[in-house]
Design a protein around this motif. Structure first.
Motif, mmCIF file in Angstrom:
data_model
loop_
_atom_site.group_PDB
_atom_site.id
_atom_site.type_symbol
_atom_site.label_atom_id
_atom_site.label_comp_id
_atom_site.label_asym_id
_atom_site.label_seq_id
_atom_site.Cartn_x
_atom_site.Cartn_y
_atom_site.Cartn_z
ATOM 1 N N LEU A 151 0.831 -1.212 0.000
ATOM 2 C CA LEU A 151 0.000 0.000 0.000
ATOM 3 C C LEU A 151 0.864 1.260 0.000
ATOM 4 O O LEU A 151 0.549 2.251 -0.666
ATOM 5 N N GLU A 152 1.979 1.226 0.775
ATOM 6 C CA GLU A 152 2.877 2.384 0.816
ATOM 7 C C GLU A 152 3.524 2.623 -0.551
ATOM 8 O O GLU A 152 3.684 3.772 -0.976
ATOM 9 N N THR A 153 3.857 1.528 -1.239
ATOM 10 C CA THR A 153 4.443 1.652 -2.587
ATOM 11 C C THR A 153 3.445 2.288 -3.549
ATOM 12 O O THR A 153 3.787 3.179 -4.343
ATOM 13 N N LEU A 154 2.188 1.823 -3.466
ATOM 14 C CA LEU A 154 1.145 2.399 -4.327
ATOM 15 C C LEU A 154 0.933 3.880 -4.015
ATOM 16 O O LEU A 154 0.761 4.709 -4.924
ATOM 17 N N ALA A 155 0.959 4.232 -2.723
ATOM 18 C CA ALA A 155 0.763 5.632 -2.321
ATOM 19 C C ALA A 155 1.886 6.516 -2.875
ATOM 20 O O ALA A 155 1.650 7.643 -3.321
ATOM 21 N N LEU A 200 -7.284 15.160 -6.232
ATOM 22 C CA LEU A 200 -6.596 13.872 -6.214
ATOM 23 C C LEU A 200 -6.317 13.405 -4.790
ATOM 24 O O LEU A 200 -6.419 12.217 -4.477
ATOM 25 N N LEU A 201 -5.978 14.379 -3.900
ATOM 26 C CA LEU A 201 -5.713 14.022 -2.508
ATOM 27 C C LEU A 201 -6.971 13.494 -1.834
ATOM 28 O O LEU A 201 -6.950 12.468 -1.138
ATOM 29 N N VAL A 202 -8.092 14.219 -2.086
ATOM 30 C CA VAL A 202 -9.366 13.786 -1.497
ATOM 31 C C VAL A 202 -9.748 12.402 -2.017
ATOM 32 O O VAL A 202 -10.166 11.517 -1.250
ATOM 33 N N VAL A 203 -9.576 12.219 -3.351
ATOM 34 C CA VAL A 203 -9.905 10.915 -3.946
ATOM 35 C C VAL A 203 -9.021 9.817 -3.357
ATOM 36 O O VAL A 203 -9.489 8.720 -3.030
ATOM 37 N N GLY A 204 -7.727 10.137 -3.228
ATOM 38 C CA GLY A 204 -6.796 9.145 -2.675
ATOM 39 C C GLY A 204 -7.163 8.744 -1.254
ATOM 40 O O GLY A 204 -7.183 7.555 -0.906
ATOM 41 N N GLY A 258 -10.093 9.152 0.141
ATOM 42 C CA GLY A 258 -11.385 8.446 0.099
ATOM 43 C C GLY A 258 -11.230 6.979 -0.276
ATOM 44 O O GLY A 258 -11.848 6.098 0.328
ATOM 45 N N LEU A 259 -10.375 6.744 -1.297
ATOM 46 C CA LEU A 259 -10.134 5.351 -1.714
ATOM 47 C C LEU A 259 -9.479 4.534 -0.595
ATOM 48 O O LEU A 259 -9.821 3.376 -0.365
ATOM 49 N N ALA A 260 -8.523 5.212 0.096
ATOM 50 C CA ALA A 260 -7.849 4.506 1.194
ATOM 51 C C ALA A 260 -8.839 4.158 2.309
ATOM 52 O O ALA A 260 -8.829 3.034 2.841
ATOM 53 N N LEU A 261 -9.704 5.149 2.629
ATOM 54 C CA LEU A 261 -10.711 4.894 3.670
ATOM 55 C C LEU A 261 -11.681 3.795 3.238
ATOM 56 O O LEU A 261 -12.033 2.905 4.022
ATOM 57 N N LEU A 262 -12.102 3.893 1.968
ATOM 58 C CA LEU A 262 -13.032 2.888 1.448
ATOM 59 C C LEU A 262 -12.403 1.492 1.471
ATOM 60 O O LEU A 262 -13.040 0.505 1.864
ATOM 61 N N THR A 263 -11.116 1.455 1.058
ATOM 62 C CA THR A 263 -10.403 0.170 1.088
ATOM 63 C C THR A 263 -10.325 -0.371 2.514
ATOM 64 O O THR A 263 -10.552 -1.560 2.761
ATOM 65 N N GLY A 264 -10.024 0.559 3.441
ATOM 66 C CA GLY A 264 -9.937 0.140 4.842
ATOM 67 C C GLY A 264 -11.265 -0.364 5.368
ATOM 68 O O GLY A 264 -11.331 -1.394 6.052
ATOM 69 N N ILE A 265 -12.345 0.382 5.041
ATOM 70 C CA ILE A 265 -13.681 -0.019 5.507
ATOM 71 C C ILE A 265 -14.080 -1.357 4.912
ATOM 72 O O ILE A 265 -14.586 -2.250 5.601
#
Length: 660
Positions: free
Chosen positions: A398-402, A419-423, A425-432
């Motif tokens: 995940l860190e590599t992708l970030a 892009l930051l908000v999307v990133g 959001g995607l991270a939160l969504l992935t976590g959820i």
């Protein structure tokens, strides 16, 4: 008649004797002079090679190995390399020699000496900041710990080696080989924990790199390990295929140790397949060659396997001889797994010879060493390490992708905030989603565990235990010792099998049939031997390959006995037919000639104490859970059987269990 004159030629006069002795001494002196001269030439050549190596001072394993490969198994020469390299401040030479000295001692089971040398090599590699040799030394330490059953330490070092190697973006061939060793070691540890699918995955990852490197030794090792995993899962066909592939590669590289390991592995499968003569031939050949090799771990394993093979064919004298010798070697060199295995087979041996006192002594020893190898704290720690390692690996990914996403944002320099908000959001969504998925998995695991516990309680219900123990007590009171011991043996074996099977999600159909045979034998004694129980298996079904949920048939047989046959007078028949159905199903039919469902229900309602049966419902839930992994779902069909006068004459239960 022989005269003294005829004996004269047999005696030598003093001068002739002196001449003969002088000739012999001259020959011996010439031989030793030649050997000394040859040895001096070899030593001189070796020292020149070492000095040239130190002058060039390569820092990779492969470059050093090209020069020293032919000498690396000679500990005396390797000690010279260590001292010379230390004097000339050449750490890589020290590390190489120390590691190969350690390998020599490890291969003859002197693990304490080996570990000390590997740790010294690791210290020097760390000081020199040489990642390739650090990884190599970490892997060697891991192998020692794994061979001495120190599982958690072995996993620590293998994971550290793999993580360190993966920090190098473009690894050399030497580093790739070390990555393979790490993957192989982790796979071996998963194998010890009976996580066979995870282990096979690691071995296949290693095999992919070995093919790129054209490393036949690595391929031989991985095929061997995969074969062991398949054998542990009861898949004897794939296991044998992989062992034979491993043997082919070992023969190509002429690895004596590899060939011996493959031979006793193939022999192990042959014993399972009742090909005992072929197994014994392989094991005897492997034993002689392993003694020449000097690896005590292999020697003890082969001796124990020979004992097990003779135990299977009823030759108890040879079985005891080999098992005792194998136990002696394992005890001398402290191999806990082999000690446990030898004691287990010796316990079985004395059980078969009706010496239960000795059998119990060996059984207790076996359990003691099994507990030593697989104690709960050790296993819990290792499982935590597995979870931590896999989680850290995902985190790194995940860190590599970030980081890659950040590089894209820098290059584009547009819509940074979006892009930051999307990133995020995607991270939160992935976590959820991950949390929800894990919660779903945990709920399923909890449900499965509850089902397994309920199933075990239904199998080991107090009514059955009480009646069985009462039967044993009755035999003892009536002084029927033989019947009491026979009944107790069957009862204890059934209880052991139920307990073992309850810890597994699925088992082979062969093991399940063995368990129900024991159950029906015990119940038949309580039914005054009025029950005729017969199992029919269609020729095209290999019961050792077919997998079904553990303890799935007993509830249906119990239902047939207590609801269909218990109220019937005279002879009672139960038949279990196993056939291959259509569309990837195994069809199992349980037929009884009891009173039928309607009559059984009336009898049940008329009783004051009604026996509540929950086994069938639990079984259906377990079958539903088992079928989730297959394209088709299970089916249960109950058919009432009528005679020619249209009167109930029994019940047939049809089970359709998916295999595709």
């Amino acid at each position: 008649m022989t005269s003294y004159e005829s004996l004269r030629p047999l005696y030598l006069n003093p001068s002739r004797l002196f001449f003969l002795l002088r000739s012999i001494l001259v020959s011996i002196f010439s031989f030793f002079l030649f050997q000394s001269s040859y040895s001096q030439e070899v030593t001189k050549s070796f020292k020149q090679s070492v000095d040239s190596l130190i002058h060039v001072a390569p820092i990779t394993y492969s470059e050093i190995d090209k020069v020293l490969r032919q000498f690396r198994k000679d500990t005396t020469l390797m000690k010279y390399v260590v001292k010379r390299s230390e004097t000339k401040h050449y750490p890589e030479g020290q590390i190489y020699a120390l590691n190969h000295m350690g390998r020599v001692y490890r291969d003859i089971s002197q693990f304490t000496k080996a570990l000390k040398l590997f740790q010294e090599a690791l210290y020097i590699a760390t000081e020199a900041d040489n990642i390739e040799f650090r990884v190599y030394s970490l892997n060697m330490i891991s192998v020692v710990f794994r061979r001495t059953d120190a599982i958690k330490s072995a996993l620590d070092y293998s994971q550290e080696a793999l993580e360190l190697a993966e920090t190098v973006k473009n690894p050399s061939n030497g580093l790739k080989r070390s990555i393979n060793v790490s993957l192989n070691s982790i796979g071996n540890i998963y194998q010890l924990l009976e996580q066979y699918d995870l282990a096979i995955e690691k071995f296949k990852q290693s095999m992919k790199l070995e093919k790129e490197l054209n490393n036949m030794l690595g391929l031989a090792i991985n095929y061997q390990n995969i074969g062991e995993c398949y054998e542990a899962q009861g898949q004897l066909g794939p296991a044998l295929e992989n062992f034979k592939k491993s043997l082919e590669y070992n023969e190509k590289i002429n690895s004596e140790k590899g060939k011996i390991i493959c031979q006793y592995s193939i022999a192990h499968v042959y014993v399972h397949q009742k090909k005992t003569d072929e197994a014994l031939e392989l094991l005897k050949s492997a034993l002689e060659r392993s003694k020449a090799l000097g690896d005590q771990d292999i020697i003890s394993t082969i001796l124990i396997n020979l004992g097990w093979a003779y135990l299977n064919i009823g030759d108890y004298t040879l079985a005891e001889t080999y098992l005792t010798e194998g136990l002696s070697v394992a005890t001398k060199y402290n191999f806990p797994s082999e000690i446990a295995e030898a004691n287990k087979f010796l316990s079985e041996l004395w059980m078969k010879k009706d010496d239960y006192k000795k059998a119990m002594v060996f059984y207790k020893e076996s359990k003691k060493y099994e507990d030593q190898v697989t104690n709960n704290l050790n296993l819990r720690y290792v499982n935590d390490m597995i979870i931590r390692y896999e989680a850290e690996k995902r985190t790194n990914q995940l860190e590599t992708l970030a980081k890659e996403n950040e590089d894209v944002r820098i290059r584009l320099r547009k819509n940074k905030t979006m892009l930051l908000v999307v990133g995020i959001g995607l991270a939160l969504l992935t976590g959820i989603l991950y949390i929800l998925y894990r919660q779903y998995q945990l709920n399923n695991e909890k449900k499965l565990l509850t089902l397994e516990q309920t199933m075990l309680r239904s199998q080991m219900n107090p009514h059955f235990l009480f009646n069985s123990l009462n039967s044993i007590k009755l035999y003892i009171i009536n002084n029927e010792k033989k019947n009491a011991v026979h009944y107790l043996n069957k009862f204890s074996k059934l209880v052991r099998k139920i307990l073992e099977a309850s810890s597994q999600r699925e088992i082979s159909l062969a093991e399940e049939l063995e368990t129900v045979e024991l159950y029906m034998n015990i119940e038949n004694i309580r039914f005054s031997n009025e029950i005729n129980f017969k199992v029919n298996i269609h020729d095209d079904i290999d019961v050792h390959v077919v997998k079904i949920p553990s303890l799935i048939l007993q509830p249906f047989l119990e239902n047939a006995l207590w609801h269909g046959l218990s109220s019937k007078e005279g002879e009672k028949n139960v038949t279990l037919d196993i056939n291959k159905g259509e569309d990837g199903f195994i069809k199992i039919a349980i037929t009884d000639d009891g009173v039928g469902r309607d009559a059984a229900e009336k009898i049940k309602n008329s009783k004051v104490l009604k026996r509540k049966s929950i086994g069938i419902d639990i079984t259906k839930e377990r079958l539903a859970n088992f079928s989730k992994d297959y394209e088709n779902s299970f089916q249960v069909e109950i058919i009432d059987i009528y005679d020619k006068d249209n009167k109930p004459s029994g019940t047939k239960i049809m089970l359709y269990i998916p295999t595709i």
